[in-house]
Design a protein around this motif. Structure first.
Motif, mmCIF file in Angstrom:
data_model
loop_
_atom_site.group_PDB
_atom_site.id
_atom_site.type_symbol
_atom_site.label_atom_id
_atom_site.label_comp_id
_atom_site.label_asym_id
_atom_site.label_seq_id
_atom_site.Cartn_x
_atom_site.Cartn_y
_atom_site.Cartn_z
ATOM 1 N N ASN A 146 0.813 -1.230 0.000
ATOM 2 C CA ASN A 146 0.000 0.000 0.000
ATOM 3 C C ASN A 146 0.844 1.276 0.000
ATOM 4 O OD1 ASN A 146 0.848 0.592 2.632
ATOM 5 N ND2 ASN A 146 -1.035 -0.104 3.603
ATOM 6 N N GLY A 147 2.178 1.114 -0.073
ATOM 7 C CA GLY A 147 3.053 2.263 -0.196
ATOM 8 C C GLY A 147 3.505 2.895 1.109
ATOM 9 N N GLU A 148 3.143 2.330 2.256
ATOM 10 C CA GLU A 148 3.575 2.899 3.533
ATOM 11 C C GLU A 148 5.043 2.600 3.830
ATOM 12 O OE1 GLU A 148 1.255 3.057 7.206
ATOM 13 O OE2 GLU A 148 -0.345 2.026 6.126
ATOM 14 N N PHE A 149 5.519 1.456 3.370
ATOM 15 C CA PHE A 149 6.899 1.063 3.617
ATOM 16 C C PHE A 149 7.661 0.956 2.295
ATOM 17 C CE2 PHE A 149 4.681 -1.320 7.199
ATOM 18 C CZ PHE A 149 4.928 -0.318 8.137
ATOM 19 N N LYS A 150 8.976 1.121 2.366
ATOM 20 C CA LYS A 150 9.818 0.971 1.182
ATOM 21 C C LYS A 150 9.756 -0.464 0.665
ATOM 22 C CE LYS A 150 13.172 4.532 2.494
ATOM 23 N NZ LYS A 150 14.595 4.786 2.835
ATOM 24 N N ASN A 151 10.037 -0.610 -0.610
ATOM 25 C CA ASN A 151 10.007 -1.936 -1.230
ATOM 26 C C ASN A 151 11.299 -2.693 -0.880
ATOM 27 O OD1 ASN A 151 9.307 -4.148 -2.734
ATOM 28 N ND2 ASN A 151 9.755 -3.208 -4.712
ATOM 29 N N MET A 152 11.309 -3.221 0.325
ATOM 30 C CA MET A 152 12.452 -3.984 0.813
ATOM 31 C C MET A 152 11.994 -5.418 1.110
ATOM 32 S SD MET A 152 13.907 -1.031 3.398
ATOM 33 C CE MET A 152 15.410 -1.908 3.828
ATOM 34 N N ASP A 153 12.918 -6.267 1.505
ATOM 35 C CA ASP A 153 12.609 -7.661 1.802
ATOM 36 C C ASP A 153 11.778 -7.743 3.084
ATOM 37 O OD1 ASP A 153 12.526 -10.350 2.298
ATOM 38 O OD2 ASP A 153 14.686 -10.611 2.570
ATOM 39 N N PRO A 154 10.512 -8.173 3.008
ATOM 40 C CA PRO A 154 9.671 -8.217 4.209
ATOM 41 C C PRO A 154 10.178 -9.200 5.264
ATOM 42 C CG PRO A 154 8.578 -9.294 2.361
ATOM 43 C CD PRO A 154 9.776 -8.598 1.804
ATOM 44 N N GLN A 155 10.886 -10.249 4.820
ATOM 45 C CA GLN A 155 11.451 -11.193 5.781
ATOM 46 C C GLN A 155 12.544 -10.512 6.605
ATOM 47 O OE1 GLN A 155 10.676 -14.003 6.912
ATOM 48 N NE2 GLN A 155 12.485 -15.084 7.657
ATOM 49 N N ALA A 156 13.402 -9.744 5.950
ATOM 50 C CA ALA A 156 14.455 -9.019 6.666
ATOM 51 C C ALA A 156 13.854 -7.979 7.612
ATOM 52 C CB ALA A 156 15.391 -8.340 5.666
ATOM 53 N N MET A 157 12.788 -7.346 7.163
ATOM 54 C CA MET A 157 12.117 -6.356 8.006
ATOM 55 C C MET A 157 11.510 -7.029 9.231
ATOM 56 S SD MET A 157 10.349 -4.317 4.820
ATOM 57 C CE MET A 157 9.643 -2.901 5.649
ATOM 58 N N ALA A 158 10.914 -8.204 9.021
ATOM 59 C CA ALA A 158 10.313 -8.953 10.129
ATOM 60 C C ALA A 158 11.370 -9.375 11.143
ATOM 61 C CB ALA A 158 9.576 -10.182 9.597
ATOM 62 N N LEU A 159 12.513 -9.857 10.663
ATOM 63 C CA LEU A 159 13.593 -10.280 11.548
ATOM 64 C C LEU A 159 14.174 -9.100 12.324
ATOM 65 C CD1 LEU A 159 15.476 -12.839 9.264
ATOM 66 C CD2 LEU A 159 14.083 -13.348 11.279
ATOM 67 N N THR A 160 14.252 -7.948 11.671
ATOM 68 C CA THR A 160 14.751 -6.752 12.335
ATOM 69 C C THR A 160 13.832 -6.345 13.474
ATOM 70 O OG1 THR A 160 15.805 -5.952 10.305
ATOM 71 C CG2 THR A 160 15.362 -4.323 12.024
ATOM 72 N N LEU A 161 12.523 -6.349 13.216
ATOM 73 C CA LEU A 161 11.561 -5.984 14.251
ATOM 74 C C LEU A 161 11.585 -6.994 15.392
ATOM 75 C CD1 LEU A 161 9.353 -3.958 15.039
ATOM 76 C CD2 LEU A 161 7.690 -5.498 13.970
ATOM 77 N N GLU A 162 11.656 -8.274 15.037
ATOM 78 C CA GLU A 162 11.720 -9.320 16.060
ATOM 79 C C GLU A 162 12.954 -9.149 16.938
ATOM 80 O OE1 GLU A 162 12.823 -14.038 16.307
ATOM 81 O OE2 GLU A 162 11.877 -13.301 14.473
ATOM 82 N N SER A 163 14.096 -8.889 16.317
ATOM 83 C CA SER A 163 15.346 -8.707 17.061
ATOM 84 C C SER A 163 15.257 -7.493 17.980
ATOM 85 C CB SER A 163 16.513 -8.538 16.091
ATOM 86 O OG SER A 163 16.655 -9.670 15.264
ATOM 87 N N LEU A 164 14.656 -6.430 17.472
ATOM 88 C CA LEU A 164 14.484 -5.222 18.274
ATOM 89 C C LEU A 164 13.628 -5.520 19.499
ATOM 90 C CD1 LEU A 164 14.837 -2.094 18.517
ATOM 91 C CD2 LEU A 164 12.668 -1.903 17.286
ATOM 92 N N PHE A 165 12.491 -6.168 19.293
ATOM 93 C CA PHE A 165 11.588 -6.479 20.398
ATOM 94 C C PHE A 165 12.244 -7.394 21.430
ATOM 95 C CE2 PHE A 165 7.313 -5.677 18.036
ATOM 96 C CZ PHE A 165 7.518 -4.316 18.184
ATOM 97 N N ARG A 166 13.013 -8.374 20.962
ATOM 98 C CA ARG A 166 13.679 -9.290 21.892
ATOM 99 C C ARG A 166 14.668 -8.546 22.789
ATOM 100 N NH1 ARG A 166 15.396 -15.131 19.392
ATOM 101 N NH2 ARG A 166 13.350 -15.799 18.638
ATOM 102 N N GLY A 167 15.493 -7.732 22.164
ATOM 103 C CA GLY A 167 16.478 -6.981 22.941
ATOM 104 C C GLY A 167 15.828 -6.008 23.906
ATOM 105 N N LEU A 168 14.811 -5.292 23.441
ATOM 106 C CA LEU A 168 14.129 -4.327 24.289
ATOM 107 C C LEU A 168 13.419 -5.011 25.446
ATOM 108 C CD1 LEU A 168 12.554 -1.914 21.633
ATOM 109 C CD2 LEU A 168 14.630 -1.568 22.987
ATOM 110 N N SER A 169 12.878 -6.191 25.203
ATOM 111 C CA SER A 169 12.162 -6.922 26.256
ATOM 112 C C SER A 169 13.100 -7.269 27.405
ATOM 113 C CB SER A 169 11.539 -8.196 25.685
ATOM 114 O OG SER A 169 10.531 -7.878 24.740
ATOM 115 N N GLU A 170 14.333 -7.643 27.086
ATOM 116 C CA GLU A 170 15.307 -7.960 28.136
ATOM 117 C C GLU A 170 15.656 -6.711 28.942
ATOM 118 O OE1 GLU A 170 18.755 -10.126 27.104
ATOM 119 O OE2 GLU A 170 17.688 -11.607 25.908
ATOM 120 N N ILE A 171 15.871 -5.613 28.250
ATOM 121 C CA ILE A 171 16.202 -4.355 28.935
ATOM 122 C C ILE A 171 15.029 -3.895 29.799
ATOM 123 C CG2 ILE A 171 16.777 -1.914 28.602
ATOM 124 C CD1 ILE A 171 18.161 -2.742 25.976
ATOM 125 N N ALA A 172 13.810 -4.063 29.282
ATOM 126 C CA ALA A 172 12.612 -3.570 29.971
ATOM 127 C C ALA A 172 12.329 -4.302 31.275
ATOM 128 C CB ALA A 172 11.404 -3.683 29.041
#
Length: 206
Positions: A146-172
């Motif tokens: 729908n044009g909200e995100f750049k045309n990048m690899d959605p799998q890489a984007m998903a892994l990036t978000l997952e990694s971010l959430f995992r790290g933040l959860s430990e800090i939190a």
């Protein structure tokens, strides 16, 4: 459902209710199967019949929370006009549900004690991770379409978000609720908008 099945289901629910209270009050490690049996007026063999192990019992409680969360989010996400707003809303609602859940601290103990050490637990967590990853991947693909995100690899984007959430959860784990909300919100903003003042110059340097 037969009378025998109804009685078995009633016993199962009694065990779950007692387990939730004990785990919330004492934590995962300090709660024993013997205490659970005493609290429910049941036997250890009956608990093992329904849940196989203490780990299996706690996983069932985590699955219940996950189902409740997914049902809640399904109702809430239509309130947001864009996927970016959804992402912020999903994160904030998820932190709220986690922090205020009675098993929040016990879940941290459980994961620290069993993850990577118990094959059954590791397999179940892996399955849950794959489900979340697929959800994020579809989410980003929708945003690309729908044009909200750049045309990048959605799998890489998903892994990036997952990694971010995992790290933040430990800090939190060391923060209070408000600090955790601010941490996740600010981190999402950095992920979505980046930190370079001039993206084109960064690309040229590469």
């Amino acid at each position: 459902m037969s009378k025998k099945q109804a009685q078995a289901e009633e016993t199962k629910q009694q065990i779950l209710a007692a387990a939730k209270e004990l785990f919330a009050r004492k934590g995962y490690t300090a709660t024993s199967i013997e205490e659970l049996a005493t609290a429910t007026g049941s036997s250890k063999s009956n608990i093992y019949y329904h849940f196989k192990s203490k780990e299996g019992l706690f996983l069932h409680l985590m699955d219940e929370h996950d189902c409740e969360w997914k049902a809640h989010w399904t109702q809430q996400k239509s309130r947001y006009g864009t996927l970016i707003e959804q992402l912020y809303g999903m994160t904030e609602a998820g932190i709220k549900a986690g922090f205020h859940h009675p098993l929040h601290k016990a879940a941290g103990e459980f994961l620290g004690e069993t993850k990577g050490k118990n094959s059954y637990v590791t397999e179940r967590i892996h399955k849950k991770t794959e489900e979340d990853r697929a959800y994020y991947r579809e989410f980003f693909q929708q945003g690309i379409d729908n044009g909200e995100f750049k045309n990048m690899d959605p799998q890489a984007m998903a892994l990036t978000l997952e990694s971010l959430f995992r790290g933040l959860s430990e800090i939190a784990l060391l923060m209070d609720y408000e600090e955790a909300q601010n941490l996740f919100r600010n981190s999402l903003t950095i992920l979505l908008h980046g930190i370079a003042s001039d993206v084109s110059s960064v690309a040229e340097e590469k």
